[in-house]
Write a protein that holds these residues in place. Structure first.
Motif, mmCIF file in Angstrom:
data_model
loop_
_atom_site.group_PDB
_atom_site.id
_atom_site.type_symbol
_atom_site.label_atom_id
_atom_site.label_comp_id
_atom_site.label_asym_id
_atom_site.label_seq_id
_atom_site.Cartn_x
_atom_site.Cartn_y
_atom_site.Cartn_z
ATOM 1 N N ASN A 390 7.174 2.898 -7.845
ATOM 2 C CA ASN A 390 5.856 3.111 -8.441
ATOM 3 C C ASN A 390 4.880 2.001 -8.053
ATOM 4 O OD1 ASN A 390 3.955 4.292 -10.465
ATOM 5 N ND2 ASN A 390 4.261 2.295 -11.435
ATOM 6 N N ASN A 391 3.679 2.430 -7.646
ATOM 7 C CA ASN A 391 2.597 1.491 -7.339
ATOM 8 C C ASN A 391 2.907 0.594 -6.141
ATOM 9 O OD1 ASN A 391 -0.042 0.843 -8.004
ATOM 10 N ND2 ASN A 391 0.571 -0.979 -9.178
ATOM 11 N N THR A 392 3.799 1.011 -5.249
ATOM 12 C CA THR A 392 4.097 0.222 -4.058
ATOM 13 C C THR A 392 3.534 0.909 -2.810
ATOM 14 O OG1 THR A 392 6.169 1.332 -3.464
ATOM 15 C CG2 THR A 392 6.292 -0.440 -5.125
ATOM 16 N N TYR A 393 3.706 0.246 -1.681
ATOM 17 C CA TYR A 393 3.217 0.799 -0.423
ATOM 18 C C TYR A 393 4.013 2.010 0.048
ATOM 19 C CZ TYR A 393 -0.850 -1.700 1.099
ATOM 20 O OH TYR A 393 -2.147 -2.120 1.217
ATOM 21 N N PHE A 394 5.177 2.280 -0.558
ATOM 22 C CA PHE A 394 5.898 3.506 -0.213
ATOM 23 C C PHE A 394 5.025 4.722 -0.542
ATOM 24 C CE2 PHE A 394 8.794 7.017 -0.651
ATOM 25 C CZ PHE A 394 9.760 6.798 0.308
ATOM 26 N N VAL A 395 4.352 4.677 -1.684
ATOM 27 C CA VAL A 395 3.477 5.779 -2.097
ATOM 28 C C VAL A 395 2.298 5.909 -1.122
ATOM 29 C CG1 VAL A 395 2.080 6.710 -3.975
ATOM 30 C CG2 VAL A 395 4.162 5.419 -4.490
ATOM 31 N N VAL A 396 1.755 4.755 -0.717
ATOM 32 C CA VAL A 396 0.628 4.775 0.229
ATOM 33 C C VAL A 396 1.072 5.397 1.558
ATOM 34 C CG1 VAL A 396 -1.113 3.376 1.409
ATOM 35 C CG2 VAL A 396 -0.319 2.715 -0.872
ATOM 36 N N GLN A 456 10.662 -2.683 -0.153
ATOM 37 C CA GLN A 456 10.910 -4.102 -0.407
ATOM 38 C C GLN A 456 10.135 -4.601 -1.621
ATOM 39 O OE1 GLN A 456 9.898 -5.988 3.299
ATOM 40 N NE2 GLN A 456 11.467 -4.874 4.438
ATOM 41 N N GLY A 457 9.184 -3.786 -2.115
ATOM 42 C CA GLY A 457 8.509 -4.149 -3.361
ATOM 43 C C GLY A 457 7.076 -4.592 -3.237
ATOM 44 N N MET A 458 6.462 -4.434 -2.050
ATOM 45 C CA MET A 458 5.068 -4.861 -1.943
ATOM 46 C C MET A 458 4.160 -3.886 -2.688
ATOM 47 S SD MET A 458 2.594 -5.740 1.265
ATOM 48 C CE MET A 458 0.820 -5.794 0.993
ATOM 49 N N LEU A 459 3.351 -4.427 -3.591
ATOM 50 C CA LEU A 459 2.438 -3.606 -4.372
ATOM 51 C C LEU A 459 1.232 -3.205 -3.540
ATOM 52 C CD1 LEU A 459 2.463 -5.526 -7.765
ATOM 53 C CD2 LEU A 459 3.748 -3.462 -7.161
ATOM 54 N N GLN A 468 6.800 -12.927 2.900
ATOM 55 C CA GLN A 468 7.926 -12.135 3.429
ATOM 56 C C GLN A 468 7.492 -10.751 3.905
ATOM 57 O OE1 GLN A 468 10.764 -10.411 0.597
ATOM 58 N NE2 GLN A 468 9.473 -11.138 -1.086
ATOM 59 N N TYR A 469 6.315 -10.287 3.458
ATOM 60 C CA TYR A 469 5.850 -8.957 3.852
ATOM 61 C C TYR A 469 4.944 -8.981 5.088
ATOM 62 C CZ TYR A 469 7.185 -8.033 -1.023
ATOM 63 O OH TYR A 469 7.861 -7.934 -2.210
ATOM 64 N N GLN A 470 4.711 -10.136 5.658
ATOM 65 C CA GLN A 470 3.675 -10.211 6.695
ATOM 66 C C GLN A 470 4.037 -9.421 7.956
ATOM 67 O OE1 GLN A 470 2.504 -14.151 7.991
ATOM 68 N NE2 GLN A 470 0.599 -13.401 8.870
ATOM 69 N N GLY A 471 5.307 -9.423 8.367
ATOM 70 C CA GLY A 471 5.694 -8.771 9.614
ATOM 71 C C GLY A 471 5.265 -7.310 9.676
ATOM 72 N N TRP A 472 5.675 -6.515 8.685
ATOM 73 C CA TRP A 472 5.303 -5.090 8.675
ATOM 74 C C TRP A 472 3.791 -4.922 8.534
ATOM 75 C CZ3 TRP A 472 8.216 -1.556 10.553
ATOM 76 C CH2 TRP A 472 9.608 -1.610 10.420
#
Length: 555
Positions: A390-396, A456-459, A468-472
């Protein structure tokens, strides 16, 4: 049963037919459905470019973990306006424009049922869009509460100004909603009453079924959003307490009203895209559409089920357990009629002689990416998984696989497919294929990258994030810049071909639809005589349509 709203061509009207449209008519109040269709499509493409630029600014901000390109209020405004423009001023009205142009031609009618209402529906949109953009120049900037505008966040306006970004956002969307409701009345009436003799419901192209189903959803669901926005405006401006939790209001009711429209809105956007696939895939595989009646019924089935799925956006909004389970089941039910469609597309092109012209590339690419977006959609329908991401970039990522990788790809397929019919000229095939590959590859890189980020949990909706999220994020941002640049060969091709392209024959694809039986571009009244339909749709088994002649599309 059909009702004849049409008129015979006589006298002055015949003369008008022969004159065609002048460029001035496209900038004026005109009741010809073809002029209105082009007005819609050109205007919405301009908003698509604006929304795309906002997206590139968002991706530029996300190149680094720190928030260092724009300040946070502006960042909030950027993603609010990006979502609003792409949904309400690009996809939905573009589909209205394409449908405006095609539906009367496809069902053998001379025009829409209510030409004046049709023109008014369009001319509400430009001032509404400009009003929305004008909010960038307000002292406190534009709306910042996202395209869903949940209270109480949307009611927290700094500076306590009566005219503020949120106020402008609500007024603009109410105007756009009124325009859409007026358009829906017109489409449903036209399709129901103005079909040519012999054009039964099960002789209608699937594109018309798609428009009919989508516009029924507009009529049923859109008034709920319009009412919610008016109540939100009253809370914001005159002190009512409908959605204010500190005044005994209930913000959850707003979420119900918002998603009662806005989840079906996904199908209002997607159904015409499915209809485009159903027109393009048979034409370039020279096969009849597999399971036509099943596909037509599935189109209505998607519309019907989508009315009962809105709560799956609210699994984390204190939703009781029984409601979570109910709406998880209804959300998953949508996979059945959409699966029928995906199977039909695949069976249509199976073991056929594919002609990989630009419309076919975009249709195949869009259909393939819909399958990926559909699978992740089923994952999100499952309550445990939905709560996890919920509310993560997976939804985007999932959402953009539907709205861009499927629907916008379908829109490009439609533009290339019907370009000869609309303009009377052929586009440049090489430039079209360049546009496809510059779109297909970066779009997949951009939006696929968001799925691992979300897992991975990025909102979402944040301008700074953990390193830790910078690569993607770097991969997604660089690909998005290339995706933005891919629009340039498209613009050059369409503008250049419209002005200087070789003349097209009336039916360059040897397609079977009724719109291909009239001249390119069509005369003012569409047909010299109202046709009588005697053949089934997608009659590619007929020897007349069994071969496509690639080398002679132009005169």
């Amino acid at each position: 049963m059909t009702h004849d709203f049409s008129q015979e061509i006589t006298g002055d009207r015949e003369s008008q037919n022969q004159q065609g449209n002048t460029w001035r008519e496209y900038f004026s109040f005109n009741t010809d459905h073809k002029v209105i269709g082009i007005q819609y499509m050109v205007m919405t493409f301009i908003f698509f470019l604006i929304g795309g630029l906002l997206a590139m600014l968002i991706r530029a901000e996300l190149l680094t973990p720190e928030s260092n390109l724009v300040d946070r209020p502006l960042y909030n405004g950027l993603f609010t306006m990006h979502g609003t423009i792409m949904i309400f001023l690009w996809i939905i009205p573009f589909n209205a424009g394409l449908s405006n142009y095609l539906v009367p031609l496809m069902i053998g009618a001379r025009d829409m049922a209510f030409p004046l209402l049709n023109a008014i529906s369009f001319w509400i949109l430009p001032p509404a869009g400009l009003l929305l953009l004008s909010s960038f120049f307000l002292p406190n900037g534009t709306a910042q509460a996202g395209w869903w505008s949940y209270p109480p966040i949307s009611l927290q306006i700094p500076g306590d100004q009566f005219i503020n970004g949120e106020f402008i956002w609500i007024v603009s969307l109410v105007l756009i909603g009124i325009s859409s409701i007026m358009g829906a009345v017109n489409f449903v009436t036209t399709i129901f009453w103005m079909r040519a003799p012999g054009m039964t419901f099960f002789r209608m192209p699937v594109f018309v079924w798609s428009v009919f189903s989508a516009q029924l959803l507009q009529l049923i669901n859109l008034p709920a959003l319009t009412a919610a926005l008016i109540l939100l405006l009253l809370d914001l401006s005159v002190g009512t307490q409908f959605f204010k939790p500190d005044g005994n209001g209930d913000p959850i009711i707003y979420q119900h009203l918002f998603w009662f429209y806005s989840h079906p809105a996904v199908y209002i956007m997607a159904l015409p895209a499915f209809g485009i696939f159903a027109e393009v895939l048979p034409a370039f595989s020279r096969n009849p559409l597999f399971g036509y009646r099943s596909v037509a019924i599935a189109t209505l089935g998607i519309a019907l089920i989508s009315i009962f799925v809105w709560v799956h956006h609210m699994f984390t909004s204190a939703t009781p357990g029984w409601m979570r389970m109910t709406f998880m089941a209804t959300s998953m039910l949508v996979a059945i009629p959409t699966g029928i469609k995906a199977f039909a597309w695949t069976a249509t092109i199976w073991r056929s002689k594919l002609h990989l012209e630009t419309p076919m590339l975009f249709a195949m690419g869009g259909a393939a990416m819909f399958i990926f977006g559909g699978v992740t959609g089923v994952m999100l329908a499952a309550t445990p998984f939905d709560i996890h991401v919920n509310n993560t970039y997976f939804v985007v990522g999932h959402f953009h696989y539907i709205v861009f990788n499927t629907i916008t790809m379908a829109i490009f397929a439609a533009i290339y497919y019907w370009f000869p019919k609309i303009t009377g000229r052929m586009y440049a095939e090489g430039w079209g294929k360049l546009h496809f590959w510059l779109t297909f590859i970066p779009a997949n890189i951009t939006f696929f990258s968001m799925h691992p980020l979300g897992l991975q949990g990025m909102l979402r909706r944040v301008s700074s994030y953990d390193p830790q999220y910078q690569g993607w994020n770097v991969i997604a941002s660089l690909a998005s810049f290339l995706l933005g640049a891919s629009t340039l060969p498209f613009i050059a091709n369409i503008v250049g071909s419209w002005l200087y392209g070789p003349r097209a024959v009336d039916d360059p694809w040897h397609a079977t639809g009724l719109e291909w039986t009239t001249s390119s571009p069509p005369p003012r009244d569409n047909f010299e005589e109202i046709p009588t339909v005697t053949r089934p749709p997608y009659d590619y088994g007929n020897p007349k349509y069994s071969v496509i002649v690639n080398s002679d599309n132009s005169e």
